[in-house]
Design a protein around this motif. Structure first.
Motif, short mmCIF file in Angstrom:
data_model
loop_
_atom_site.label_atom_id
_atom_site.label_comp_id
_atom_site.label_asym_id
_atom_site.label_seq_id
_atom_site.Cartn_x
_atom_site.Cartn_y
_atom_site.Cartn_z
N GLN A 39 0.87 -1.18 0.00
CA GLN A 39 0.00 0.00 0.00
C GLN A 39 0.90 1.22 0.00
OE1 GLN A 39 -3.08 -0.27 2.95
NE2 GLN A 39 -3.63 1.88 2.83
N PRO A 41 2.11 5.21 -0.17
CA PRO A 41 1.68 6.40 0.60
C PRO A 41 0.51 7.11 -0.06
CG PRO A 41 4.06 6.33 0.40
CD PRO A 41 3.55 5.25 -0.48
N GLY A 42 -0.48 7.45 0.74
CA GLY A 42 -1.64 8.16 0.22
C GLY A 42 -2.72 7.28 -0.38
N LYS A 43 -2.45 5.99 -0.48
CA LYS A 43 -3.43 5.06 -1.04
C LYS A 43 -4.29 4.47 0.07
CE LYS A 43 -1.92 5.16 -5.37
NZ LYS A 43 -2.76 5.61 -6.51
N GLU A 44 -5.51 4.10 -0.30
CA GLU A 44 -6.42 3.48 0.64
C GLU A 44 -6.20 1.97 0.67
OE1 GLU A 44 -7.85 7.07 1.71
OE2 GLU A 44 -8.44 5.15 2.60
N GLU A 47 -6.83 -0.02 -2.29
CA GLU A 47 -5.91 0.16 -3.40
C GLU A 47 -4.61 -0.60 -3.20
OE1 GLU A 47 -6.56 4.60 -2.87
OE2 GLU A 47 -6.32 4.50 -5.05
N GLU A 91 9.96 4.01 -6.08
CA GLU A 91 8.54 3.68 -6.24
C GLU A 91 8.14 2.37 -5.55
OE1 GLU A 91 10.74 4.45 -8.65
OE2 GLU A 91 10.38 3.26 -10.48
N GLN A 117 6.90 -1.38 7.04
CA GLN A 117 7.23 -0.25 6.18
C GLN A 117 8.54 -0.49 5.44
OE1 GLN A 117 5.53 2.92 5.71
NE2 GLN A 117 7.05 3.05 4.06
N THR A 119 10.99 1.77 2.93
CA THR A 119 11.25 3.09 2.37
C THR A 119 12.54 3.03 1.55
OG1 THR A 119 10.19 4.17 4.26
CG2 THR A 119 11.63 5.53 2.88
#
Length: 122
Positions: A39, A41-44, A47, A91, A117, A119
């Motif tokens: 998932q 960043p910024g995705k629900e 998604e 990405e 997470q 990154t």
């Protein structure tokens, strides 16, 4: 009680590697399709993107975006499934979730871990 516990996330530079691990308990591990989703960043939650799956028989599927860079080995004796990630790109940054999907019922989308997470940044 079903538990999927992910580990191995962190910060890595572009081009680097990470290995995620998912330890499962409370399920008959060998019959489940095991998968990794992410998932961004910024995705629900709806998604979440399929990254890779491996069937009970060892058949694998990879998203085009990770093909050739990621592998998904499973160890039925240890009830674990890993995600080896090489040549990481910015990405690829996301929360990565482990999923265990039993063969039945067909409508059931499976069990989820809490996420780890990843990154990718210089």
């Amino acid at each position: 009680q079903v538990q999927l516990v992910e580990s191995g996330g962190g910060l890595v530079q572009p081009g680097g590697s990470l290995r995620l691990s998912c330890a499962a308990s409370g399920i008959t591990f060998g019959i489940n399709v095991m998968g990794w989703y992410r998932q961004a960043p910024g995705k629900e939650r709806e998604e979440r993107e399929l990254v890779a799956v491996i069937s009970s028989g060892g058949t694998t599927y990879y998203a085009d975006s990770v093909k050739g860079r990621f592998t998904i080995p499973r160890d039925n004796a240890k009830n674990t499934v890993d995600l080896q990630m090489n040549s990481l790109k910015p990405e690829d940054t996301a929360v990565y979730y482990c999923n265990a999907r039993p063969p039945k019922p067909e409508w059931f989308k499976g069990y989820w871990g809490q996420g780890t997470q990843v990154t990718v940044s210089s």
